[in-house]
Enzyme design. Structure first.
Site, PDB file in Angstrom:
ATOM      1  N   ASP A   1      -4.229  48.065  38.678  1.00 33.95           N
ATOM      2  CA  ASP A   1      -4.089  47.973  40.136  1.00 33.95           C
ATOM      3  C   ASP A   1      -2.775  47.304  40.528  1.00 33.95           C
ATOM      4  O   ASP A   1      -2.608  46.889  41.675  1.00 33.95           O
ATOM      5  CB  ASP A   1      -5.271  47.200  40.737  1.00 33.95           C
ATOM      6  CG  ASP A   1      -5.344  45.767  40.229  1.00 33.95           C
ATOM      7  OD1 ASP A   1      -4.597  45.411  39.283  1.00 33.95           O
ATOM      8  OD2 ASP A   1      -6.150  44.984  40.769  1.00 33.95           O
TER       9      ASP A   1
ATOM     10  N   GLU B   1     -17.654  42.925  41.443  1.00 32.62           N
ATOM     11  CA  GLU B   1     -16.505  42.765  40.561  1.00 32.62           C
ATOM     12  C   GLU B   1     -16.819  43.152  39.115  1.00 32.62           C
ATOM     13  O   GLU B   1     -15.944  43.637  38.394  1.00 32.62           O
ATOM     14  CB  GLU B   1     -16.016  41.316  40.603  1.00 32.62           C
ATOM     15  CG  GLU B   1     -15.460  40.863  41.945  1.00 32.62           C
ATOM     16  CD  GLU B   1     -14.097  41.455  42.256  1.00 32.62           C
ATOM     17  OE1 GLU B   1     -13.296  41.600  41.317  1.00 32.62           O
ATOM     18  OE2 GLU B   1     -13.841  41.767  43.436  1.00 32.62           O
TER      19      GLU B   1
ATOM     20  N   THR C   1      -6.504  41.161  34.820  1.00 29.39           N
ATOM     21  CA  THR C   1      -7.522  40.570  35.688  1.00 29.39           C
ATOM     22  C   THR C   1      -8.558  39.931  34.781  1.00 29.39           C
ATOM     23  O   THR C   1      -9.000  40.546  33.811  1.00 29.39           O
ATOM     24  CB  THR C   1      -8.190  41.649  36.563  1.00 29.39           C
ATOM     25  OG1 THR C   1      -7.217  42.213  37.442  1.00 29.39           O
ATOM     26  CG2 THR C   1      -9.320  41.054  37.392  1.00 29.39           C
TER      27      THR C   1
END
Length: 266
Positions: free
Chosen positions: A69, A51, A74
């Site tokens: 995305d 990640e 995020t």
């Protein structure tokens, strides 16, 4: 007659639990699950390598960006997203623990953008305020708590129910981190369902290697449904490597690659 302790230990390590219908040994049955603190630390580092391209998962409390995305921002140690509800729940939990925190004022905006990639009501200061909040131990604890509640604990629980060891439990955890556990076709629940069409988990009498290969095949299929997740190296050059080595207990040392970058836990 009572056997010397070293003899009893050796005997226990080799006696098959035939009366339970398992081929596993007592030593197998007593191996540490992923929720063992040492194994959990390994799991966090493995996920962070994929990640965040780093084993230092604790450095990710402050991480935040839009990776384009379709999930909005995020952020944090497990990739909480403004568009997938878990970021909203995290800030709600933080505010429950510490009313009036620096992120509390964004709750109305987080509710509105939930389910979309919008930043409306968050820009321009939300990323800066997130990084400020990340210095707060209360916010760090909230991130860890929500990670466990939403992702880690459900994955380990399902892994135990399926009769897989730490490696399989980690595979479940990594999958639920990326795909969530909703009703869409690429969710963890449906990845597992797809795998059930090819093999059975050990708890249903299946072979652990065959089951985990089937699960990874289903996982790769799910990843390739989204362009943002189409690089499957976290499966191909990490999880399959451990499985090929039959490292079911996720014992160190571990060597793997993600996106071509090498990592090691010694």
């Amino acid at each position: 007659m009572k056997l010397p302790s070293r003899w009893r230990a050796r005997l226990l390590a080799t006696v098959s639990v035939a009366c339970l219908g398992f081929s596993a040994t007592v030593a197998h049955a007593s191996a540490a699950n992923l929720d063992d603190p040492a194994k959990k630390e390994i799991a966090m580092e493995l996920v962070s390598s994929a990640e965040n391209s780093s084993l230092d998962w604790r450095a990710q409390f402050k991480y935040i960006e839009d990776i384009h995305d379709g999930r909005g921002y995020t952020a944090g140690i497990i990739g909480f997203c403004s568009g997938t509800h878990d970021m909203l729940e995290l800030v709600q939990e933080y505010t429950k623990r510490k009313p009036g925190n620096i992120l509390a004022k964004y709750l109305p905006a987080l509710k509105k953008v939930d389910g979309s990639d919008s930043h409306k009501g968050l820009d321009p200061n939300y990323p800066k305020d997130w990084k400020t909040a990340a210095k707060d131990k209360v916010f760090q604890d909230s991130q860890e708590s929500e990670r466990d509640r939403v992702y880690f604990n459900p994955a380990v629980s399902q892994g135990k129910a399926d009769g897989v060891r730490a490696l399989g439990q980690f595979m479940y955890y990594d999958a639920i981190v990326m795909h969530g556990d909703g009703d869409d076709k690429t969710s963890f629940k449906n990845i597992r369902k797809r795998a059930l069409g090819k093999a059975k988990p050990p708890a249903q009498g299946g072979d652990e290697t065959a089951w985990l290969n089937a699960f990874l095949d289903a996982r790769v299929w799910a990843m390739k449904q989204e362009e943002a997740h189409s690089d499957t190296s976290r499966v191909d050059t990490e999880q399959r490597v451990f499985l090929k080595n039959k490292n079911f207990d996720l014992n160190t040392p571990l060597k793997w690659k993600v996106y071509g970058d090498p990592y090691e836990i010694s």
